[in-house]
Design a protein around this motif. Structure first.
Motif, PDB file in Angstrom:
ATOM      1  N   VAL A   1       2.221  15.773  -0.757  1.00 25.58           N
ATOM      2  CA  VAL A   1       1.149  15.231  -1.727  1.00 25.58           C
ATOM      3  C   VAL A   1       2.096  15.193  -3.106  1.00 25.58           C
ATOM      4  O   VAL A   1       1.441  14.711  -3.872  1.00 25.58           O
ATOM      5  N   THR A   2       3.058  16.074  -3.320  1.00 26.55           N
ATOM      6  CA  THR A   2       3.536  16.586  -4.599  1.00 26.55           C
ATOM      7  C   THR A   2       4.628  15.558  -4.960  1.00 26.55           C
ATOM      8  O   THR A   2       5.016  15.479  -6.054  1.00 26.55           O
ATOM      9  N   ARG A   3       5.010  14.567  -4.160  1.00 26.56           N
ATOM     10  CA  ARG A   3       6.042  13.718  -4.505  1.00 26.56           C
ATOM     11  C   ARG A   3       5.237  12.199  -4.367  1.00 26.56           C
ATOM     12  O   ARG A   3       4.515  11.818  -3.686  1.00 26.56           O
ATOM     13  N   PRO A   4       5.785  11.419  -5.245  1.00 26.08           N
ATOM     14  CA  PRO A   4       5.301   9.992  -5.299  1.00 26.08           C
ATOM     15  C   PRO A   4       5.994   8.963  -4.184  1.00 26.08           C
ATOM     16  O   PRO A   4       7.180   9.364  -3.762  1.00 26.08           O
ATOM     17  N   THR A   5       5.035   8.009  -3.886  1.00 27.46           N
ATOM     18  CA  THR A   5       5.836   7.010  -3.174  1.00 27.46           C
ATOM     19  C   THR A   5       5.651   5.614  -4.003  1.00 27.46           C
ATOM     20  O   THR A   5       4.510   5.489  -4.496  1.00 27.46           O
ATOM     21  N   LEU A   6       6.658   4.918  -3.945  1.00 28.86           N
ATOM     22  CA  LEU A   6       6.804   3.522  -4.668  1.00 28.86           C
ATOM     23  C   LEU A   6       6.606   2.457  -4.070  1.00 28.86           C
ATOM     24  O   LEU A   6       7.400   2.462  -3.016  1.00 28.86           O
ATOM     25  N   VAL A   7       5.820   1.476  -4.456  1.00 26.97           N
ATOM     26  CA  VAL A   7       5.843   0.102  -3.691  1.00 26.97           C
ATOM     27  C   VAL A   7       6.187  -0.984  -4.741  1.00 26.97           C
ATOM     28  O   VAL A   7       5.471  -0.926  -5.751  1.00 26.97           O
ATOM     29  N   THR A   8       7.272  -1.687  -4.264  1.00 25.19           N
ATOM     30  CA  THR A   8       7.529  -2.847  -5.289  1.00 25.19           C
ATOM     31  C   THR A   8       7.065  -3.853  -4.714  1.00 25.19           C
ATOM     32  O   THR A   8       6.833  -4.130  -3.514  1.00 25.19           O
ATOM     33  N   ARG A   9       7.020  -5.068  -5.524  1.00 32.28           N
ATOM     34  CA  ARG A   9       6.522  -6.365  -5.205  1.00 32.28           C
ATOM     35  C   ARG A   9       5.322  -6.470  -4.389  1.00 32.28           C
ATOM     36  O   ARG A   9       5.297  -7.349  -3.255  1.00 32.28           O
ATOM     37  N   ALA A  10       4.365  -5.823  -4.629  1.00 34.75           N
ATOM     38  CA  ALA A  10       3.080  -5.825  -3.921  1.00 34.75           C
ATOM     39  C   ALA A  10       2.078  -7.036  -4.020  1.00 34.75           C
ATOM     40  O   ALA A  10       2.078  -7.191  -5.466  1.00 34.75           O
TER      41      ALA A  10
END
Length: 283
Positions: A84-93
């Motif tokens: 939970v301490t690292r981000p997850t990125l979503v592009t072109r959603a």
């Protein structure tokens, strides 16, 4: 898990603070998986859970072409592996995916800009402008190291610029944005010069003829990543004119990403900024 977290875990094992079996269990539950493959097979996607250890970059999902259910499932697998301490990125959603991500993770950060709607979208819905693809970050941003300044030539370039900015922030760099300083009013660029000079790396986003990176590249000696956008009238050929203009720039020290590729530019710039700040700290 990123390289620093892995080193800390191994150091704790070597000093006896963590039992080897506990460390193995942590790795199996996280990046390596129970079978040690480094990915998780969801049936519709083989999710790479090992990327954080290899590169230190955030986990990323390209949202275009995926259903909201698929995207949420991939993000959940990545969150379980990375913690939970690292981000997850979503592009072109798209708007459906953004809504699904916000329902699952209410604190998700969503970009305010998006790609310009097409003529068909405008004809189909008066709300189409609110339903353009966005960039989403799930999880906390890391402590920033170095500074990336993202420059948007025009307001229409903002969606790509925001993709670059959010990517750089998720990748661990500090970020500032300079908006609407295109070459039609050069005095606006000159007013932003202090921000350009204090950056460790610049991302310059422009459509039309793509001249802004050449102008900025001639003003400062900061590493610069140019991003052509598909914004412009007919002869801009969906960003091709801007791309060719940037590739043939007479200003030295400029590298060029693909058309509308804010993600690629933001990630590269964050790596440069992080390394520049690390080297300055160790001197």
């Amino acid at each position: 898990m990123d390289p620093e977290s892995l080193r800390n875990l191994l150091k704790a094992v070597s000093t006896g603070q963590v039992d080897p079996e506990a460390a193995a269990a942590e790795l199996a539950a996280g990046p390596l998986g129970a079978d040690g493959s480094g990915f998780r097979d969801l049936g519709y996607a083989r999710v790479d859970t090992h990327r954080g250890i290899r590169t230190g970059d955030p986990e990323v999902v390209f949202g275009a072409g995926k259903t909201a259910t698929e995207t949420v499932g991939i993000v959940e697998a990545l969150r379980r592996a990375s913690g939970v301490t690292r981000p997850t990125l979503v592009t072109r959603a798209d708007h459906v995916t953004v809504a699904a991500l916000r329902e699952r993770w209410p604190d998700a950060q969503v970009s305010s800009g998006a790609e310009p709607p097409t003529t068909n979208q405008l004809a189909g819905s008066p709300l189409a402008g609110d339903r353009r693809p966005a960039t989403v970050v799930v999880g906390p941003l890391p402590e920033p190291r170095g500074l990336v300044v993202v420059v948007a030539a025009g307001t229409s370039d903002a969606p790509v610029a925001e993709e670059a900015a959010m990517t750089a922030a998720a990748a661990g760099a500090g970020v500032e944005m300079v908006r609407d300083v295109g070459v039609a009013g050069l005095h606006r660029v000159l007013a932003a010069r202090p921000a350009l000079e204090r950056a460790d790396c610049l991302v310059v986003v422009a459509g039309m003829e793509g001249a802004l990176p050449s102008v900025i590249g001639g003003l400062v000696g900061t590493p610069l990543v140019a991003v052509p956008t598909s914004v412009g009238y007919g002869a801009s050929f969906g960003g091709l004119s801007a791309l060719l203009g940037m590739l043939t720039s007479c200003a030295p020290g400029i590298v060029v990403c693909n058309i509308d590729n804010g993600f690629g530019a933001g990630l590269f710039a964050a790596r440069v900024a992080r390394l520049a700040r690390s080297e300055s700290t160790h001197r």
